[in-house]
Design a protein around this motif. Sequence first.
Motif, mmCIF file in Angstrom:
data_model
loop_
_atom_site.group_PDB
_atom_site.id
_atom_site.type_symbol
_atom_site.label_atom_id
_atom_site.label_comp_id
_atom_site.label_asym_id
_atom_site.label_seq_id
_atom_site.Cartn_x
_atom_site.Cartn_y
_atom_site.Cartn_z
ATOM 1 N N THR A 185 -8.102 -1.019 -0.127
ATOM 2 C CA THR A 185 -7.082 -0.123 0.447
ATOM 3 C C THR A 185 -6.207 0.343 -0.839
ATOM 4 O O THR A 185 -5.715 1.654 -0.944
ATOM 5 C CB THR A 185 -6.357 -0.601 1.680
ATOM 6 O OG1 THR A 185 -7.181 -1.073 2.407
ATOM 7 C CG2 THR A 185 -5.283 0.253 2.172
ATOM 8 N N SER A 225 -7.823 2.660 -3.209
ATOM 9 C CA SER A 225 -7.915 4.110 -2.727
ATOM 10 C C SER A 225 -6.568 4.578 -2.590
ATOM 11 O O SER A 225 -6.630 5.842 -2.852
ATOM 12 C CB SER A 225 -8.515 3.966 -1.346
ATOM 13 O OG SER A 225 -7.751 3.483 -0.593
ATOM 14 N N GLY A 226 -5.575 3.950 -2.385
ATOM 15 C CA GLY A 226 -4.060 4.594 -2.222
ATOM 16 C C GLY A 226 -3.832 4.964 -3.598
ATOM 17 O O GLY A 226 -3.121 6.118 -3.724
ATOM 18 N N GLU A 227 -4.067 4.173 -4.717
ATOM 19 C CA GLU A 227 -3.545 4.626 -6.135
ATOM 20 C C GLU A 227 -4.349 5.754 -6.428
ATOM 21 O O GLU A 227 -3.964 6.710 -7.159
ATOM 22 C CB GLU A 227 -3.972 3.539 -6.979
ATOM 23 C CG GLU A 227 -3.408 3.689 -8.266
ATOM 24 C CD GLU A 227 -3.649 2.566 -9.279
ATOM 25 O OE1 GLU A 227 -2.664 1.842 -9.845
ATOM 26 O OE2 GLU A 227 -4.812 1.790 -9.250
ATOM 27 N N ALA A 260 -5.503 8.027 -4.639
ATOM 28 C CA ALA A 260 -5.095 9.501 -3.710
ATOM 29 C C ALA A 260 -3.853 9.650 -4.504
ATOM 30 O O ALA A 260 -3.453 11.011 -4.493
ATOM 31 C CB ALA A 260 -4.968 8.879 -2.399
ATOM 32 N N SER A 261 -2.779 8.929 -4.889
ATOM 33 C CA SER A 261 -1.807 9.305 -5.338
ATOM 34 C C SER A 261 -1.921 10.005 -6.733
ATOM 35 O O SER A 261 -1.120 10.823 -7.092
ATOM 36 C CB SER A 261 -0.709 8.187 -5.664
ATOM 37 O OG SER A 261 -1.356 7.383 -6.627
ATOM 38 N N VAL A 289 0.819 -1.196 -0.164
ATOM 39 C CA VAL A 289 0.044 -0.070 -0.095
ATOM 40 C C VAL A 289 0.887 1.237 0.009
ATOM 41 O O VAL A 289 0.384 2.225 -0.539
ATOM 42 C CB VAL A 289 -1.098 0.162 1.346
ATOM 43 C CG1 VAL A 289 -1.763 1.262 1.401
ATOM 44 C CG2 VAL A 289 -1.844 -1.174 1.097
ATOM 45 N N GLU A 292 0.722 4.167 -2.658
ATOM 46 C CA GLU A 292 0.488 5.743 -2.212
ATOM 47 C C GLU A 292 1.561 6.667 -2.664
ATOM 48 O O GLU A 292 1.199 7.756 -2.784
ATOM 49 C CB GLU A 292 0.013 5.755 -0.686
ATOM 50 C CG GLU A 292 -1.004 5.028 -0.287
ATOM 51 C CD GLU A 292 -1.234 4.761 1.131
ATOM 52 O OE1 GLU A 292 -2.583 4.684 1.638
ATOM 53 O OE2 GLU A 292 -0.239 5.289 1.925
ATOM 54 N N ASN A 293 2.738 6.232 -2.793
ATOM 55 C CA ASN A 293 3.661 7.027 -2.971
ATOM 56 C C ASN A 293 4.096 6.940 -4.706
ATOM 57 O O ASN A 293 5.182 7.393 -5.157
ATOM 58 C CB ASN A 293 4.945 6.915 -2.346
ATOM 59 C CG ASN A 293 4.817 7.247 -0.920
ATOM 60 O OD1 ASN A 293 5.026 8.471 -0.613
ATOM 61 N ND2 ASN A 293 4.544 6.109 0.027
#
Length: 620
Positions: free
Chosen positions: A549, A552-554, A556-557, A527, A531-532
Amino acid sequence: MLIGKEVCFTVEVKTALGREYGMVYLGRDTTGENIAESLVNEGLATVRREGIRGNNPDQARLCDLEDQAKASKKGMWTEGGGTNTVRDLKYIIENPRNFVDSMHQKPVNAVIEHVRDGSVVRALLLPDYYLVTVMLSGVKCPTFKREADGTESPEPFAAEAKFFTESRLLQRDVQIILESCPNQVILGTILHPNGNITELLLKEGFARCVDWSMAVYTQGAEKLRAGEKSAKERKVRIWKDYVAPTANMDQKDRQFVAKVMQVVNADAVVVKLNSGEYKTIHLSSIRPPRIEGENKDKDKRFRPIYDIPYMFEAREFMRKKIIGKKVNVTVDYIRAATSASETSTIPAFAERTCATVTIGGINIAEALVSKGFATVIRYRQDDDQRSSHYDELLAAEFLLLTSLSLSLVLAFFLLQETQKAKQFLPFLQRAGRSEAVVEYVFSGSRLKLYMPKETCLITFLLAGIECPRGSRNMPGGMQVAEPFSDEAMAFTKELVLQREVEVEVESMDKAGNFIGWLHIEGVNLSVALVENALSKVHFTAERSSYYKTLVSGEEASRLRKDKVSPHTSTQNNFSGCVPSYVFSSKVLGLALRVLFFVSVLGLAIFVSPKGGFCLLVFWV
């Protein structure tokens, strides 16, 4: 009473079989103490009242002394006949190794009962009366070889060595340090108030050093080498024909100071002498890293420095320490050139000058061994062409090996085999979250883990993501690194390298690599990479509980343009485009330069050659 003292004896009767009977006196003449009378007087011997001496006055005196001992109830004449003085000798030890370990290398009082040869004795250990055979640690004397007909033929100086030990130790009170017990053979050191017999045998040329048992010698191996060196220089006994490896060299050629001009590999350097001459020096008694088996890729040019594991690191270790600096060189021996075959005149190896190289008091060969960049060569016992600091090299290697985790090494080799890894997979799957330590990071999503509970090393791949691949040397040539592969690996290293983590193993690939999830302090590494903007979500994550998760992290990035702006694609003119997160080759093949128009919605999606995309909204 008598051992080690001067005595005088008289022969009174000699039988037809050659046996002689007489008297022994303590001292240089017959005025000294009569030993026979002393034994009888103490009740330690009986008198033959009808024997070969007849009515001899001396015989009568012995009878009177015996009567006095009986009246005084001395020795064997005490009540009970001295049965309480019978010793319980133990001739057999069930577990010699445990027995030696129980002594904790502390001196044990003993009496030497028999000397088999110069370096092997039979000793009675006190106060428990164990009768054991002890071989002197670190040395070996000439022995007596038993022939087929049962006779013994001594090696040169075997009888002299045995007498040397007998005359100093037989039936003497000594102390013995039991040091080891390999293969049911007890090794030890015998200490006498007048000295150490092991060192004396070496100094007098009755013994030679033995590498395999010198490692357990507790009194300092350097003393044994010094004793042997002294005997060699004086050419005494077994060394009477000894010729030093550097005997034909001038002193200025044996020891000199030179400047290091080149480090050839992990055991050879090129130095510049004061005369301006260049000379290649090989480090004595060590072997650099080498490749096991034959080079399978015959078409590829073999480069030892780069193709042999750890050869480059070993070379770099030496280069950083000694390149361009002056070193002290002590030549130990000259290794003669060897031919490739009996019929060939071309040498397989040219003549080598082997030496000990030091800088600032540090032995470079010893430093290499202590770092694991070289191994120590084992020699035949009669081969004296070795380093002058050979024992220090062996000690450095021993310390290195004992500091490693044996179980870790064994398990590492075990789990490199796919079949073995398959057998291990169910245990890790059932274990749920398992503790691990990250030993090495190959890339952003590929790691080597040490499992403390299972005591093994495994290769671990992060599940649910597709991470950029770094550059690799493939059969078709060097594969260029994908964008952001270095950043992904740096991110993973900084977060987990040599840290304690938890892993969940889900499956295994065909190469035997385990696939799963890795957590550190509550953070899922898969994750975190997504996210980064350092990896993308793989379709296999859909069946995982971490899928939402990851998605959603992808997302958000993608929205955090300030976060991903350094990774923006520059293949088109649309600012703010986010990276492709490394699409697979099949996806790239289909999507390359594809333009989709959705006129009803007024959207245009441009796909760049690198896989980056950008959305344009327009009014129709």
